[in-house]
Design a protein around this motif. Structure first.
Motif, PDB file in Angstrom:
ATOM      1  N   PRO A 297       0.810  -1.222   0.000  1.00 51.42           N
ATOM      2  CA  PRO A 297       0.000   0.000   0.000  1.00 51.42           C
ATOM      3  C   PRO A 297       0.844   1.273   0.000  1.00 51.42           C
ATOM      4  CG  PRO A 297      -0.294  -1.190   2.062  1.00 51.42           C
ATOM      5  CD  PRO A 297       0.552  -2.043   1.183  1.00 51.42           C
TER       6      PRO A 297
ATOM      7  N   THR B 203      -2.088   4.757   5.102  1.00 52.95           N
ATOM      8  CA  THR B 203      -2.029   3.330   4.785  1.00 52.95           C
ATOM      9  C   THR B 203      -1.253   2.559   5.849  1.00 52.95           C
ATOM     10  OG1 THR B 203      -0.079   3.541   3.349  1.00 52.95           O
ATOM     11  CG2 THR B 203      -2.245   3.659   2.291  1.00 52.95           C
TER      12      THR B 203
ATOM     13  N   SER C  73       0.458   4.252  -2.577  1.00 54.72           N
ATOM     14  CA  SER C  73       0.345   5.645  -2.117  1.00 54.72           C
ATOM     15  C   SER C  73       1.327   6.532  -2.861  1.00 54.72           C
ATOM     16  CB  SER C  73       0.617   5.733  -0.610  1.00 54.72           C
ATOM     17  OG  SER C  73      -0.324   5.009   0.113  1.00 54.72           O
TER      18      SER C  73
ATOM     19  N   VAL D 273      -6.446   2.708  -2.424  1.00 59.50           N
ATOM     20  CA  VAL D 273      -5.671   3.954  -2.546  1.00 59.50           C
ATOM     21  C   VAL D 273      -5.509   4.327  -4.009  1.00 59.50           C
ATOM     22  CG1 VAL D 273      -3.386   4.955  -2.219  1.00 59.50           C
ATOM     23  CG2 VAL D 273      -4.458   3.722  -0.356  1.00 59.50           C
TER      24      VAL D 273
ATOM     25  N   LEU E 164      -6.115  -2.809   0.283  1.00 57.87           N
ATOM     26  CA  LEU E 164      -5.853  -1.417   0.665  1.00 57.87           C
ATOM     27  C   LEU E 164      -5.121  -0.672  -0.445  1.00 57.87           C
ATOM     28  CD1 LEU E 164      -6.006   0.808   2.748  1.00 57.87           C
ATOM     29  CD2 LEU E 164      -3.954  -0.112   3.813  1.00 57.87           C
TER      30      LEU E 164
END
Length: 153
Positions: free
Chosen positions: A81, A102, A85, A150, A146
């Motif tokens: 994640p 995250t 990001s 994102v 996740l």
């Protein structure tokens, strides 16, 4: 005096190809973004170590393969994640905001996975590799979900 073949004065921005100019402008930013993201990974992995009742690093030093597998899953589970990001962000500030979010969410999810898969963390503490593999799979599944959330946002 510099020999002519080592003289690089001719490499002015006006004569450089656009690709080289773009690389020269973007590479420092890439290093900064990667550095910030790697620092967040180290902080997240350290926080995880602090939050868990078992001292994974010491167990790994003592030869507990299950702890090494589980902690490796934590590192990858945080990195996925964080990479999403970084990919979804344009500035260091955005990387810090999304990356921080995250990491916090992943640490929460990791604790929930440990809770839901009752007994697995203690089995890992005892060196059971099969328990570590299942725990890693659950944590990586959460990391992928996740990361996708994102990236979609």
């Amino acid at each position: 005096m510099i020999p002519d073949f080592l003289n690089l004065d001719f490499l002015t921005p006006e004569v450089l190809r656009p690709e080289i100019q773009a690389f020269a402008a973007g590479f420092p930013v890439t290093l900064l973004h990667a550095g910030v993201t790697l620092l967040m990974l180290v902080i997240g992995a350290t926080l995880y170590s602090i939050l868990t009742p078992y001292k994974e690093i010491q167990q790994i030093r003592d030869g507990n393969s299950a702890a090494a597998v589980a902690y490796g899953g934590v590192i990858i589970g945080l990195a996925v994640p964080l990479a999403a990001s970084m990919s979804a962000s344009d500035t260091v500030r955005e990387i810090l905001i999304w990356g921080g979010a995250t990491v916090l969410l992943q640490l929460f999810v990791f604790r929930m996975v440990d809770f839901l898969l009752t007994g697995l963390p203690s089995r890992i503490n005892e060196g059971e590799v099969s328990a570590a593999v299942l725990l890693v799979a659950a944590k990586l599944a959460a990391a992928l979900i996740l990361a996708s959330a994102v990236s979609a946002g």
